[in-house]
Design a protein around this motif. Structure first.
Motif, PDB file in Angstrom:
ATOM      1  N   THR A   6      -3.796   2.592  -0.762  1.00  0.00           N
ATOM      2  CA  THR A   6      -3.702   3.959  -0.878  1.00  0.00           C
ATOM      3  C   THR A   6      -5.240   4.474  -1.538  1.00  0.00           C
ATOM      4  OG1 THR A   6      -2.827   4.746  -3.003  1.00  0.00           O
ATOM      5  CG2 THR A   6      -1.633   4.864  -0.599  1.00  0.00           C
ATOM      6  N   GLY A   7      -5.361   3.615  -2.261  1.00  0.00           N
ATOM      7  CA  GLY A   7      -6.334   3.280  -3.110  1.00  0.00           C
ATOM      8  C   GLY A   7      -8.037   2.959  -2.725  1.00  0.00           C
ATOM      9  N   GLU A  23     -12.244   8.704  -9.456  1.00  0.00           N
ATOM     10  CA  GLU A  23     -11.375   9.508  -8.695  1.00  0.00           C
ATOM     11  C   GLU A  23     -10.139  10.542  -8.692  1.00  0.00           C
ATOM     12  OE1 GLU A  23     -11.040   7.526  -4.551  1.00  0.00           O
ATOM     13  OE2 GLU A  23     -10.711   5.406  -6.211  1.00  0.00           O
ATOM     14  N   ARG A  24     -10.222  11.713  -8.152  1.00  0.00           N
ATOM     15  CA  ARG A  24      -9.087  12.477  -8.147  1.00  0.00           C
ATOM     16  C   ARG A  24      -8.314  11.423  -6.993  1.00  0.00           C
ATOM     17  NH1 ARG A  24      -6.857  16.332  -5.652  1.00  0.00           N
ATOM     18  NH2 ARG A  24      -6.115  18.479  -7.041  1.00  0.00           N
ATOM     19  N   VAL A  25      -7.019  11.387  -7.992  1.00  0.00           N
ATOM     20  CA  VAL A  25      -6.329  10.831  -7.577  1.00  0.00           C
ATOM     21  C   VAL A  25      -4.791  11.383  -7.128  1.00  0.00           C
ATOM     22  CG1 VAL A  25      -6.773   9.009  -8.186  1.00  0.00           C
ATOM     23  CG2 VAL A  25      -4.722   9.824  -9.565  1.00  0.00           C
ATOM     24  N   GLY A  26      -5.169  12.795  -7.275  1.00  0.00           N
ATOM     25  CA  GLY A  26      -3.932  14.365  -7.427  1.00  0.00           C
ATOM     26  C   GLY A  26      -3.903  15.338  -8.111  1.00  0.00           C
ATOM     27  N   PRO A  27      -3.519  15.916  -8.051  1.00  0.00           N
ATOM     28  CA  PRO A  27      -3.686  17.300  -9.098  1.00  0.00           C
ATOM     29  C   PRO A  27      -3.721  17.364 -10.503  1.00  0.00           C
ATOM     30  CG  PRO A  27      -1.846  17.306  -6.767  1.00  0.00           C
ATOM     31  CD  PRO A  27      -1.932  16.012  -6.986  1.00  0.00           C
ATOM     32  N   VAL A 250       1.718   4.023  -6.021  1.00  0.00           N
ATOM     33  CA  VAL A 250       2.183   3.466  -7.401  1.00  0.00           C
ATOM     34  C   VAL A 250       0.740   3.367  -8.241  1.00  0.00           C
ATOM     35  CG1 VAL A 250       2.705   1.013  -8.604  1.00  0.00           C
ATOM     36  CG2 VAL A 250       4.202   1.894  -6.478  1.00  0.00           C
ATOM     37  N   MET A 251       0.141   3.580  -9.666  1.00  0.00           N
ATOM     38  CA  MET A 251      -0.553   3.748 -10.411  1.00  0.00           C
ATOM     39  C   MET A 251      -0.564   2.690 -11.091  1.00  0.00           C
ATOM     40  SD  MET A 251      -1.877   6.699  -8.783  1.00  0.00           S
ATOM     41  CE  MET A 251      -1.353   8.097  -8.211  1.00  0.00           C
ATOM     42  N   PRO A 252      -1.343   1.039 -10.111  1.00  0.00           N
ATOM     43  CA  PRO A 252      -1.449   0.486 -11.401  1.00  0.00           C
ATOM     44  C   PRO A 252      -2.478   0.354 -12.443  1.00  0.00           C
ATOM     45  CG  PRO A 252      -2.266   0.020  -9.561  1.00  0.00           C
ATOM     46  CD  PRO A 252      -1.591   1.347  -9.419  1.00  0.00           C
ATOM     47  N   ALA A 253      -2.273  -0.926 -13.580  1.00  0.00           N
ATOM     48  CA  ALA A 253      -3.351  -0.193 -14.081  1.00  0.00           C
ATOM     49  C   ALA A 253      -4.950  -1.221 -13.458  1.00  0.00           C
ATOM     50  CB  ALA A 253      -2.835  -0.745 -15.754  1.00  0.00           C
ATOM     51  N   HIS A 254      -4.460  -1.896 -12.691  1.00  0.00           N
ATOM     52  CA  HIS A 254      -5.867  -3.121 -12.361  1.00  0.00           C
ATOM     53  C   HIS A 254      -5.664  -2.875 -10.890  1.00  0.00           C
ATOM     54  CE1 HIS A 254      -6.649  -4.658 -16.468  1.00  0.00           C
ATOM     55  NE2 HIS A 254      -4.959  -4.779 -16.626  1.00  0.00           N
ATOM     56  N   ARG A 257      -4.097   1.723  -6.460  1.00  0.00           N
ATOM     57  CA  ARG A 257      -3.207   2.097  -5.590  1.00  0.00           C
ATOM     58  C   ARG A 257      -2.238   2.128  -5.013  1.00  0.00           C
ATOM     59  NH1 ARG A 257      -6.710   6.253  -5.431  1.00  0.00           N
ATOM     60  NH2 ARG A 257      -6.027   7.030  -4.159  1.00  0.00           N
ATOM     61  N   PHE A 258      -1.316   2.198  -4.566  1.00  0.00           N
ATOM     62  CA  PHE A 258      -0.337   1.489  -3.114  1.00  0.00           C
ATOM     63  C   PHE A 258       0.582   1.919  -3.488  1.00  0.00           C
ATOM     64  CE2 PHE A 258       0.940  -1.270  -6.417  1.00  0.00           C
ATOM     65  CZ  PHE A 258       2.172  -1.542  -6.509  1.00  0.00           C
ATOM     66  N   ARG A 259       1.564   1.799  -2.095  1.00  0.00           N
ATOM     67  CA  ARG A 259       3.071   2.475  -1.465  1.00  0.00           C
ATOM     68  C   ARG A 259       3.676   0.987  -1.704  1.00  0.00           C
ATOM     69  NH1 ARG A 259       0.274   6.897   1.087  1.00  0.00           N
ATOM     70  NH2 ARG A 259       0.431   9.107   0.199  1.00  0.00           N
ATOM     71  N   LYS A 260       4.532   1.115  -1.554  1.00  0.00           N
ATOM     72  CA  LYS A 260       5.837   0.470  -0.974  1.00  0.00           C
ATOM     73  C   LYS A 260       6.329  -0.549  -1.688  1.00  0.00           C
ATOM     74  CE  LYS A 260       5.579   0.365   4.215  1.00  0.00           C
ATOM     75  NZ  LYS A 260       4.353   0.366   5.384  1.00  0.00           N
TER      76      LYS A 260
END
Length: 345
Positions: A6-7, A23-27, A250-254, A257-260
């Motif tokens: 997603t990122g 980046e704005r990644v959500g509200p 998922v918002m990882p630290a490195h 971003r991703f799903r699943k």
């Protein structure tokens, strides 16, 4: 592919080996990449959450002037400043996550929160000279010649850098961190560190995964001089804890971003199953070998001869973690003390 990226901007920057943009990644949610100097991970993704009374950060970044400038400029690009930070939630005690928290607290008066087990690691950290001696002894115990052990200790830079900040607030598994406008649940996921914790936002179905789940690489699960227990067994149980969690992103630290999430959890568990099998085969083929000798027999991302001393020490620490799990399963046994040797049962 087990995940859905997603990122995309972050992914493109990773491929180009450049720093991604803020980046704005959500509200009310932003990602701020903070560089890690001279490190293949390149950066930590610090997440800034906009609240009514200011900003809450998840992780802080490496304690370095370049990193500090990137963080402050990143926050400024949101229309704020470090003085607006009210809290720093730290996923774990490693220097690229906790590092700048102390500077942030000095400037803004923000409180720092971290799981109690990792807070204890920071609180009980011995002086750097003692830490270097203990590390050298640990390396020799697992098969390094004394001269190489000294080289590794020097390469690790243990005698450099400030002491990490001791947290103000101790977190525990299952508790809720209540922020203005939103709440985060603490999910204890030990393995990468004793107190590693993810932060889950059920209302928005977001998981801030720290280093526990990353989209491309597996976090280092290691046995160091001060490690207790069986960190790899802890880590595998921690993967199971997240399975089936209602997570949209998922918002990882490195990395990016991703799903699943469930697919990625299964892939990471599968990697460790393969590594355990590979290591058991190496032990059978090299009876009474040290962990140092066994690490050189394993397949890594690049040839063993290309590893620098610090990288070899990290690989050794991961090898020992896998050996400990195999020993606890009754598949290998350890003999001797200096050096420790391993044989198949």
């Amino acid at each position: 592919m087990t995940i859905e990226i997603t990122g995309n901007t972050q992914w493109q920057a990773w491929q180009a080996k450049i720093l991604p943009p803020v980046e704005r990644v959500g509200p009310g949610l932003w990602s701020i990449p903070v560089p890690i100097p001279d490190n293949p991970l390149r950066y930590v993704l610090v997440y800034a959450i906009e609240c009514r009374d200011g900003l809450t950060l998840i992780d802080a970044g490496w304690d370095d002037d370049l990193s500090w400038r990137a963080l402050t400029e990143g926050i400024a690009s949101l229309g704020g400043s470090v003085q607006d930070v009210r809290a720093v939630l730290v996923t774990h005690h490693h220097a690229d996550h906790l590092g700048l928290a102390g500077r942030i607290r000095e400037v803004s008066g923000a409180w720092i929160a971290m799981h109690s087990l990792d807070a204890a690691v920071v609180r009980d950290l011995p002086p750097s000279d003692e830490l270097g001696r203990v590390l050298g002894d640990h390396l020799e115990m697992h098969g390094l010649p004394a001269s190489e052990a000294r080289t590794v200790v020097e390469a690790m830079g243990i005698h450099r850098g400030p002491r990490p900040a001791v947290p103000d607030v101790l977190l525990e598994d299952g508790e809720t961190v209540r922020l203005p406008d939103r709440k985060l649940e603490v999910i204890w996921t030990p393995g990468h560190s004793p107190g590693h914790s993810c932060f889950y936002e059920p209302d928005r179905r977001l998981l801030f995964s720290g280093d526990h789940v990353l989209p491309r690489i597996t976090p280092a699960i290691a046995v160091h001089s001060r490690t207790e227990g069986d960190p790899l067994a802890d880590f595998l149980r921690s993967l199971d804890r997240l399975a089936g969690l209602d997570v949209d992103e998922v918002m990882p630290a490195h990395e990016y971003r991703f799903r699943k999430l469930d697919g990625r959890l299964a892939a990471i568990a599968g990697h460790h199953a393969e590594r355990l099998a590979e290591l058991y085969t190496a032990v059978r083929a090299n009876p009474a070998a040290t962990a140092w000798q066994l690490a050189a027999e394993l397949e890594w991302s690049r040839p063993w001869a290309a590893f620098d001393p610090a990288s070899k020490s990290f690989a050794l620490a991961e090898t020992v973690a896998h050996l400990v799990l195999l020993a606890n399963r009754g598949e290998v046994r350890r003999t001797g003390r200096r050096p420790v040797r391993w044989s198949a049962v």
